[in-house]
Design an enzyme around this catalytic site. Sequence first.
Site, short mmCIF file in Angstrom:
data_model
loop_
_atom_site.label_atom_id
_atom_site.label_comp_id
_atom_site.label_asym_id
_atom_site.label_seq_id
_atom_site.Cartn_x
_atom_site.Cartn_y
_atom_site.Cartn_z
N ASP A 165 -1.63 -2.64 1.08
CA ASP A 165 -1.62 -1.85 -0.15
C ASP A 165 -1.94 -2.79 -1.32
O ASP A 165 -3.09 -3.02 -1.64
CB ASP A 165 -0.27 -1.16 -0.30
CG ASP A 165 -0.23 -0.20 -1.47
OD1 ASP A 165 -1.27 -0.02 -2.12
OD2 ASP A 165 0.84 0.37 -1.73
N VAL A 225 0.82 7.53 2.72
CA VAL A 225 0.65 8.08 4.07
C VAL A 225 1.81 7.67 4.98
O VAL A 225 2.46 6.65 4.73
CB VAL A 225 -0.69 7.64 4.71
CG1 VAL A 225 -1.87 8.28 3.99
CG2 VAL A 225 -0.82 6.12 4.72
N LYS A 227 -5.83 0.16 1.59
CA LYS A 227 -5.98 0.99 0.39
C LYS A 227 -6.85 0.26 -0.63
O LYS A 227 -6.97 -0.96 -0.59
CB LYS A 227 -4.61 1.29 -0.21
CG LYS A 227 -3.77 2.25 0.63
CD LYS A 227 -2.57 2.70 -0.15
CE LYS A 227 -1.66 3.55 0.69
NZ LYS A 227 -0.44 3.94 -0.07
N GLY A 272 6.53 -1.58 10.53
CA GLY A 272 5.33 -0.75 10.51
C GLY A 272 4.27 -1.10 11.54
O GLY A 272 3.54 -0.23 12.02
P1 IMP Z 1 1.80 -4.52 -0.07
O1 IMP Z 1 2.49 -5.84 -0.27
O2 IMP Z 1 1.77 -3.70 -1.34
O3 IMP Z 1 0.43 -4.64 0.56
O4 IMP Z 1 2.77 -3.70 0.87
C1 IMP Z 1 2.43 -3.35 2.15
C2 IMP Z 1 3.61 -2.64 2.77
O5 IMP Z 1 4.01 -1.53 1.95
C3 IMP Z 1 3.23 -2.06 4.11
O6 IMP Z 1 3.47 -2.96 5.15
C4 IMP Z 1 4.09 -0.82 4.17
O7 IMP Z 1 5.36 -1.13 4.69
C5 IMP Z 1 4.25 -0.39 2.72
N1 IMP Z 1 3.27 0.67 2.36
C6 IMP Z 1 2.22 0.56 1.55
N2 IMP Z 1 1.54 1.72 1.43
C7 IMP Z 1 2.21 2.60 2.23
C8 IMP Z 1 2.00 4.00 2.55
O8 IMP Z 1 1.06 4.67 2.12
N3 IMP Z 1 2.90 4.54 3.41
C9 IMP Z 1 3.94 3.84 3.93
N4 IMP Z 1 4.17 2.54 3.67
C10 IMP Z 1 3.30 1.93 2.82
#
Ligand code: IMP
Length: 202
Positions: free
Chosen positions: A123, A173, A151, A64
């Site tokens: 996220d 998104v 987020k 990403g």
């Molecule tokens: P976290 O450990 O929940 O913060 O995960 C973060 C990862 O989840 C990011 O690096 C993305 O790969 C994926 N992710 C989280 N939200 C989104 C979104 O809205 N769209 C696409 N990928 C997301």
Amino acid sequence: MTELMASSPAATERPAGGSRPPHPDIAEVLITREAIAEKVAELAAMIDRDYAGQTVLLVGVLKGAAMIMADLSRALTIDATLEFMAVSSYGSSTSSSGVVRILKDLDRAIEGVHVLVVEDIIDSGLTLSWLIRNLRSRHPASVEVVALLRKPEALKVSVEVRYVGFDIPSAFVVGYGLDYAERYRTLPYVGTLTPEAIERGR
Ligand code: IMP
Ligand code: MG
């Protein structure tokens, strides 16, 4: 060469991601490519100021962060080197524990190095908080984080993100590196998907 450049409409006529969504699966463009470019320049200026006279190691988290890594690194004027990591959560049932597996590690030691983790989106922040702990255990001079998007959920965990591009609502998104089932990463803007596109990808 000159003819090629002159006849190529790519630079000026590509859809900019304004009010009319250029991709049929995009319901709404939340952040245009122009807004992203402006924000990346602002982030780079802050990083330039904070790391003035130092060398920073940018650690991009695949896949990403590929887009922000490319744009941010080229906007910096300080000395910067690049590394990439690939990580994955241990299955969806345990992902909330923040247990992460390294699929691709750094190619070198980071002891005494100023590390700046480059992320597309924060996220839950669980992956990132694990990653920061992992990097800190290698005794770098410092570890900070820059993320294009954040987020609201991210605010619940104690993960410090020094540089944030945009705080966005919790909606899923895609674009500018972000995928849905590996699609849409190459869109130059960030947007939400239509219900039909979400259904198709399930
Ligand atoms: P976290 O450990 O929940 O913060 O995960 C973060 C990862 O989840 C990011 O690096 C993305 O790969 C994926 N992710 C989280 N939200 C989104 C979104 O809205 N769209 C696409 N990928 C997301
Ligand atoms: Mg993903």
